[in-house]
Design a protein around this motif. Structure first.
Motif, mmCIF file in Angstrom:
data_model
loop_
_atom_site.group_PDB
_atom_site.id
_atom_site.type_symbol
_atom_site.label_atom_id
_atom_site.label_comp_id
_atom_site.label_asym_id
_atom_site.label_seq_id
_atom_site.Cartn_x
_atom_site.Cartn_y
_atom_site.Cartn_z
ATOM 1 N N GLN A 185 -12.619 -2.767 10.862
ATOM 2 C CA GLN A 185 -13.594 -1.876 11.474
ATOM 3 C C GLN A 185 -14.122 -0.892 10.428
ATOM 4 N N VAL A 186 -15.408 -0.657 10.536
ATOM 5 C CA VAL A 186 -16.060 0.222 9.565
ATOM 6 C C VAL A 186 -16.783 1.333 10.326
ATOM 7 N N VAL A 187 -16.614 2.551 9.865
ATOM 8 C CA VAL A 187 -17.262 3.703 10.501
ATOM 9 C C VAL A 187 -18.593 3.977 9.807
ATOM 10 N N ILE A 188 -19.622 4.171 10.634
ATOM 11 C CA ILE A 188 -20.915 4.632 10.118
ATOM 12 C C ILE A 188 -21.165 5.989 10.762
ATOM 13 N N GLU A 189 -21.409 7.004 9.961
ATOM 14 C CA GLU A 189 -21.645 8.326 10.548
ATOM 15 C C GLU A 189 -22.670 9.108 9.751
ATOM 16 N N SER A 190 -23.179 10.159 10.390
ATOM 17 C CA SER A 190 -24.213 10.981 9.766
ATOM 18 C C SER A 190 -23.687 11.663 8.516
ATOM 19 N N ASP A 191 -24.499 11.663 7.490
ATOM 20 C CA ASP A 191 -24.216 12.457 6.295
ATOM 21 C C ASP A 191 -24.838 13.828 6.549
ATOM 22 N N LEU A 192 -23.985 14.828 6.780
ATOM 23 C CA LEU A 192 -24.482 16.126 7.251
ATOM 24 C C LEU A 192 -24.864 17.084 6.131
ATOM 25 N N ARG A 193 -24.769 16.649 4.890
ATOM 26 C CA ARG A 193 -25.207 17.529 3.803
ATOM 27 C C ARG A 193 -26.690 17.856 3.979
#
Ligand SMILES: [Zn+2]
Ligand SMILES: [Zn+2]
Length: 281
Positions: A185-193
């Motif tokens: 499983q791979v997580v994709i998430e927002s880059d909040l920088r």
């Protein structure tokens, strides 16, 4: 004459510590209200903690911003320093992600520090897990891709392998690499920088605007810049029963340097009975 012409910062220079392209968000307000020129010092601010969690951030966003500003001042030998930091999280009352942005200013000549903040619920922040290489257009849309950047990492490791992704080919290749590393499983998430999250940027700009305006106001006693709200008094009287509610009754204005405090903006509006401990316990 405008406050800018009287500004003690007119023609002076302040260091902004950032690697995340924040000059355009902070410099215009400082220039227009104060005549303060802002330059960037490329301090590695990620070492003070990151949103993506690979460097824990043990302090509050406000304290972290102060540390960043100080680091920039040390690196550039500046008397004035600026930095910003966001606190992004879910709110227990709303199914929304809140974004509180702090901008801080340190003045080593006058010997004070001051912060302003702005809050928004417009931030685009999303996270999902994939177990194959299919690209889910709906998820990408919710993440604001491609204008908003993404981070990709294996689910069993918080170590972000790929950051700042704005390109579909790059995204797919990152997912493939994470899967080939043995993680199902791979997580994709927002880059909040801030340089990868455009929906944070108006909020940072708003906080900077408030800070610049605050720096035009001076303490009536010691004349230190940055006079403004430091606290509030609650207890507006309920419209129904006159009992004190938890709504704001007045603002407490204060100095960033001396102990002067003044109660200001006392409201005469009655309180909302729905926030009264008697009418709505
Ligand atoms: Zn009441
Ligand atoms: Zn004062």
């Amino acid at each position: 004459m405008s406050s800018r012409a009287h500004s003690r910062y007119l023609g002076r220079r302040a260091c902004l510590a950032t690697l995340h392209d924040k000059l355009d968000l902070i410099a215009p307000a400082m220039e227009s209200h104060l005549g303060l020129e802002v330059f960037v010092e490329g301090v590695d601010t990620d070492r003070f903690g990151t949103f993506s969690g690979e460097v824990p951030r043990p302090r509050s966003a406000y304290e972290t911003a102060l540390i960043k500003a100080r680091a920039g001042m040390v690196a550039s030998d500046a008397r004035f320093g600026l930095a910003s930091e966001g606190s992004i999280g879910t709110n227990s009352f709303f199914p929304l992600v809140s974004d509180v942005e702090f901008v801080v200013f340190i003045d080593d000549e006058e010997g004070f520090e001051v912060a302003e903040q702005a809050t928004s619920f417009d931030i685009v922040a999303h996270r999902w897990v994939v177990d194959d290489l299919r690209t889910d257009g709906d998820q990408l849309h919710r993440a604001g891709f491609p204008s908003h950047g993404l981070i990709v990492h294996p689910e069993d490791s918080s170590l972000p392998v790929f950051k700042g992704i704005h390109d579909l080919d790059e995204l797919e290749s990152a997912v493939r690499t994470c899967r080939s590393s043995g993680s199902a499983q791979v997580v994709i998430e927002s880059d909040l920088r801030a340089n990868h999250c455009p929906s944070r940027r108006p909020t940072i700009r708003r906080a900077a605007e408030r800070l610049a305006e605050r720096l035009t106001k001076h303490c009536p006693s010691c004349e230190c810049p940055g006079w403004g709200p430091v606290d509030e008094v609650r207890g507006r009287k309920c419209a129904e029963c006159r009992w004190p509610t938890n709504e704001r009754l007045a603002l407490v204005m204060g100095c960033c340097r001396c102990d002067l405090r003044r109660t200001d903006q006392v409201t005469t509006e009655p309180g909302d009975p729905s926030r009264c401990p008697r009418c709505n316990p």
